[in-house]
Design an enzyme around this catalytic site. Structure first.
Site, short mmCIF file in Angstrom:
data_model
loop_
_atom_site.label_atom_id
_atom_site.label_comp_id
_atom_site.label_asym_id
_atom_site.label_seq_id
_atom_site.Cartn_x
_atom_site.Cartn_y
_atom_site.Cartn_z
N ILE A 13 4.56 -0.68 11.32
CA ILE A 13 5.86 -1.21 11.75
C ILE A 13 5.67 -2.57 12.43
CG2 ILE A 13 7.89 -0.77 13.19
CD1 ILE A 13 7.22 2.27 12.92
N THR A 131 9.67 7.19 19.61
CA THR A 131 9.88 8.04 18.43
C THR A 131 10.89 9.14 18.72
OG1 THR A 131 8.77 9.68 17.04
CG2 THR A 131 7.83 9.34 19.21
N ASP A 132 11.51 9.65 17.66
CA ASP A 132 12.43 10.79 17.83
C ASP A 132 11.67 12.09 18.16
OD1 ASP A 132 11.28 11.28 15.33
OD2 ASP A 132 13.18 11.50 14.25
N GLU A 133 10.34 12.07 17.95
CA GLU A 133 9.57 13.32 18.17
C GLU A 133 9.57 13.76 19.63
OE1 GLU A 133 5.86 13.74 16.17
OE2 GLU A 133 6.57 12.69 14.39
N TYR A 156 0.61 14.02 20.28
CA TYR A 156 1.20 12.69 20.01
C TYR A 156 2.54 12.54 20.70
CZ TYR A 156 4.05 9.22 17.55
OH TYR A 156 4.92 8.19 17.26
N LYS A 160 3.81 10.08 23.80
CA LYS A 160 4.89 9.10 23.67
C LYS A 160 5.99 9.40 24.70
CE LYS A 160 5.45 6.20 21.04
NZ LYS A 160 5.03 4.75 21.02
N ASN A 185 11.44 8.90 11.11
CA ASN A 185 10.31 8.58 10.22
C ASN A 185 10.56 7.31 9.41
OD1 ASN A 185 10.03 11.51 10.78
ND2 ASN A 185 8.25 11.27 9.44
N ASN A 186 9.61 6.39 9.47
CA ASN A 186 9.70 5.16 8.69
C ASN A 186 8.91 5.29 7.39
OD1 ASN A 186 9.91 2.30 10.88
ND2 ASN A 186 10.66 4.35 11.28
N ASN A 255 10.37 18.22 2.96
CA ASN A 255 9.18 17.55 2.41
C ASN A 255 9.03 17.84 0.92
OD1 ASN A 255 8.58 16.54 4.93
ND2 ASN A 255 7.30 18.31 5.48
N GLY A 289 1.76 23.91 15.12
CA GLY A 289 2.94 23.53 15.91
C GLY A 289 3.91 22.62 15.16
P1 NAD Z 1 0.30 2.41 13.19
O1 NAD Z 1 -0.65 3.51 13.52
O2 NAD Z 1 0.49 1.99 11.78
O3 NAD Z 1 -0.10 1.09 14.01
C1 NAD Z 1 -0.50 1.13 15.36
C2 NAD Z 1 -1.14 -0.21 15.70
O4 NAD Z 1 -1.54 -0.15 17.08
C3 NAD Z 1 -2.40 -0.51 14.88
O5 NAD Z 1 -2.37 -1.84 14.44
C4 NAD Z 1 -3.53 -0.28 15.87
O6 NAD Z 1 -4.68 -1.08 15.62
C5 NAD Z 1 -2.86 -0.65 17.20
N1 NAD Z 1 -3.51 -0.01 18.34
C6 NAD Z 1 -3.84 1.30 18.45
N2 NAD Z 1 -4.47 1.53 19.63
C7 NAD Z 1 -4.50 0.33 20.28
C8 NAD Z 1 -5.00 -0.09 21.55
N3 NAD Z 1 -5.60 0.78 22.37
N4 NAD Z 1 -4.86 -1.38 21.90
C9 NAD Z 1 -4.26 -2.27 21.07
N5 NAD Z 1 -3.79 -1.94 19.85
C10 NAD Z 1 -3.89 -0.66 19.46
O7 NAD Z 1 1.68 2.85 13.85
P2 NAD Z 1 3.18 2.61 13.34
O8 NAD Z 1 3.56 3.70 12.44
O9 NAD Z 1 3.33 1.20 12.93
O10 NAD Z 1 3.95 2.85 14.71
C11 NAD Z 1 4.16 1.77 15.63
C12 NAD Z 1 4.93 2.29 16.83
O11 NAD Z 1 6.18 2.84 16.42
C13 NAD Z 1 4.22 3.41 17.58
O12 NAD Z 1 4.44 3.22 18.96
C14 NAD Z 1 4.89 4.68 17.09
O13 NAD Z 1 4.85 5.68 18.07
C15 NAD Z 1 6.30 4.19 16.86
N6 NAD Z 1 7.07 4.90 15.81
C16 NAD Z 1 6.54 5.10 14.56
C17 NAD Z 1 7.32 5.72 13.58
C18 NAD Z 1 6.80 5.94 12.17
O14 NAD Z 1 7.47 6.59 11.38
N7 NAD Z 1 5.67 5.40 11.79
C19 NAD Z 1 8.62 6.15 13.89
C20 NAD Z 1 9.10 5.95 15.18
C21 NAD Z 1 8.33 5.30 16.13
O1 DAU Z 2 9.60 10.94 13.47
C1 DAU Z 2 8.89 9.77 13.74
C2 DAU Z 2 7.42 10.02 13.53
O2 DAU Z 2 7.21 10.13 12.12
C3 DAU Z 2 6.53 8.94 14.12
O3 DAU Z 2 6.69 8.93 15.52
C4 DAU Z 2 5.06 9.19 13.76
O4 DAU Z 2 4.27 8.12 14.24
C5 DAU Z 2 4.95 9.28 12.25
O5 DAU Z 2 3.62 9.56 11.90
C6 DAU Z 2 5.89 10.35 11.71
O6 DAU Z 2 5.45 11.67 12.09
P1 DAU Z 2 5.45 12.90 11.05
O7 DAU Z 2 4.47 13.89 11.51
O8 DAU Z 2 6.84 13.35 10.79
O9 DAU Z 2 4.94 12.11 9.73
P2 DAU Z 2 3.90 12.49 8.59
O10 DAU Z 2 4.02 11.44 7.54
O11 DAU Z 2 2.55 12.78 9.14
O12 DAU Z 2 4.48 13.84 8.02
C7 DAU Z 2 5.81 13.93 7.50
C8 DAU Z 2 6.06 15.37 7.11
O13 DAU Z 2 5.23 15.69 5.98
C9 DAU Z 2 5.69 16.38 8.19
O14 DAU Z 2 6.61 17.46 8.16
C10 DAU Z 2 4.29 16.87 7.78
C11 DAU Z 2 4.34 16.78 6.27
N1 DAU Z 2 3.06 16.49 5.62
C12 DAU Z 2 2.36 15.40 6.04
C13 DAU Z 2 1.14 15.09 5.46
C14 DAU Z 2 0.35 13.88 5.95
C15 DAU Z 2 2.60 17.27 4.57
O15 DAU Z 2 3.27 18.24 4.17
N2 DAU Z 2 1.42 16.94 3.98
C16 DAU Z 2 0.66 15.89 4.39
O16 DAU Z 2 -0.45 15.66 3.83
#
Ligand code: NAD
Ligand code: DAU
Length: 349
Positions: A13, A131-133, A156, A160, A185-186, A255, A289
């Site tokens: 992101i 995050t919504d989690e 996690y 957060k 989720n993005n 899923n 969980g």
């Molecule tokens: P990501 O894991 O792709 O990226 C995280 C970045 O943080 C990486 O570039 C990593 O190198 C950096 N990082 C990790 N530990 C660090 C540290 N100690 N010091 C400096 N940099 C560090 O994560 P993302 O999916 O892009 O998520 C970004 C943010 O958005 C997070 O805070 C996550 O909780 C939040 N978020 C993610 C989602 C999602 O669906 N991915 C949804 C809602 C919120």
């Molecule tokens: O809701 C926002 C969150 O979405 C963010 O805060 C997190 O950073 C991000 O990782 C994401 O969390 P989820 O656990 O929802 O995402 P993930 O892609 O890991 O999993 C999505 C769903 O798919 C979840 O119900 C678990 C399931 N899953 C995931 C993986 C990796 C599977 O069934 N098989 C898999 O191999």
């Protein structure tokens, strides 16, 4: 130039946020601070790395003295804090790393901002991306709203939630101008292929099993990453200080339904007979969980700030599939670990 610190800008992101801000706001200098963990990849930012209003700093938010020095060296107008350990499964196997980065890292940034901003603090912004989690797990009915009580259930989401509480505490206790958003989720380009959608795209392409946890009936609310970045831009500039905004796609999928849909899209793109990729679906042991359902009520950001998703899930997913198929090198570099050499080559150390 106004200096804006973006943490975690080399991640999924964060790289979209950095790209948006660097291109849209030439009057800002965007400083991207990232530790470059396995999830941080500077190849995500090749198109902006030469821009004058962009700089990269490699560093760890857990390193208190490094963070204090960074804030002493720059007069940041604002902070957009995305750096985090973000993968639920990794938090189940190694919770401590999540406590360090997500909680200790956040308090280090808050403390450094507080002491370097001093009297000027009221003119600054500390924007925390969450995050919504943190709200826990929904049953069949209902939605997360901004004042849904926190009920995190994984290491996690607990880390957060803790960081969200700290950010709010700095608003109430020290008057720090903070903003928080909690997003669903993005999905989109440049996402590390440990998360559901890029993992499945990669495995479908490689004809590998598609691991579905449990019965695949858990529900997530999916949002295109560029729409999240747009929401972050709007909240950073127009959101009210001290407020929280929920961001979501209004787009719930189990899923299993999502993966089946993805298989159909991939069959078409890869010229496979319809139904071929679906055969790769394999049910595996459930995540410990495993939260059942997430669903965001995003009416506040829509009503107050006029934001809503710009594209349908079907269109966003198809564009995402196209991006992964067209960027084979990125995917191969990430899956082989090759991307980690980029920093060495680029920065000579
Ligand atoms: P990501 O894991 O792709 O990226 C995280 C970045 O943080 C990486 O570039 C990593 O190198 C950096 N990082 C990790 N530990 C660090 C540290 N100690 N010091 C400096 N940099 C560090 O994560 P993302 O999916 O892009 O998520 C970004 C943010 O958005 C997070 O805070 C996550 O909780 C939040 N978020 C993610 C989602 C999602 O669906 N991915 C949804 C809602 C919120
Ligand atoms: O809701 C926002 C969150 O979405 C963010 O805060 C997190 O950073 C991000 O990782 C994401 O969390 P989820 O656990 O929802 O995402 P993930 O892609 O890991 O999993 C999505 C769903 O798919 C979840 O119900 C678990 C399931 N899953 C995931 C993986 C990796 C599977 O069934 N098989 C898999 O191999």
């Amino acid at each position: 130039m106004k200096k804006i610190l973006v943490t975690g800008g080399a991640g999924f992101i964060g790289s979209h946020v950095v790209r948006l801000f660097v291109n849209k706001y030439p009057e800002y200098h965007i400083i991207n601070l990232d530790k470059l963990t396995y999830a941080g990849n500077l190849e995500n930012l090749l198109d902006v790395e030469e821009k004058e209003n962009y700089s990269f700093v490699k560093g760890d938010i857990v390193d208190e003295s490094f963070i204090n020095e960074l804030f002493a060296a720059h007069d940041f107008e604002g902070v957009i804090h995305l750096a985090a350990e973000s993968h639920v499964d990794r938090s189940i196997t190694n919770p401590t790393e999540f406590i360090k980065t997500n909680i200790v890292g956040t308090i280090n940034l808050l403390n450094a901002a507080k002491s370097s901003w001093g009297e000027e603090m009221k003119n600054k912004i500390f924007y925390h991306i969450s995050t919504d989690e943190v709200y826990g797990s929904l049953g069949k009915e209902g939605y997360f709203v901004e004042d849904t009580p926190y009920d995190p259930r994984s290491p996690y989401s607990s880390s957060k939630a803790s960081s969200d509480h700290l950010v709010r505490a700095y608003f109430h206790t020290y008057g720090m101008p903070v903003k928080i958003s909690n997003c669903s989720n993005n999905y989109g380009s440049h996402q590390f292929p440990e998360k559901l959608i890029p993992l499945m795209i990669h495995n479908i392409k490689e004809n590998k099993p598609l691991p579905i946890y449990g019965e695949g009936l858990n529900i997530r609310d999916w949002l295109w990453v560029n729409d999240h970045a747009r929401a972050i831009d709007i909240i950073f500039h127009e959101g009210k200080v001290g407020e929280t905004y929920n961001i979501g796609g209004n787009n719930e999928w189990t899923n299993i339904a999502l993966v089946k849909h993805l298989c159909k899209v991939m069959d078409t793109k890869l010229g496979r007979p319809e139904g071929e990729s679906e055969q790769l679906i394999t049910f595996v042991i459930d995540r410990a969980g495993h939260d059942m359902r997430y669903a965001i009520d995003a009416s506040k950001i829509k009503t107050d700030l006029g934001w809503e998703p710009s594209i349908t899930f079907e269109k966003g997913l198809e564009d995402t599939v196209d991006w992964y198929l067209e960027n084979e090198k990125w995917l191969n570099n990430v899956t082989s670990g090759q991307y980690q050499n980029y920093y060495k080559k680029q920065y000579n150390n």
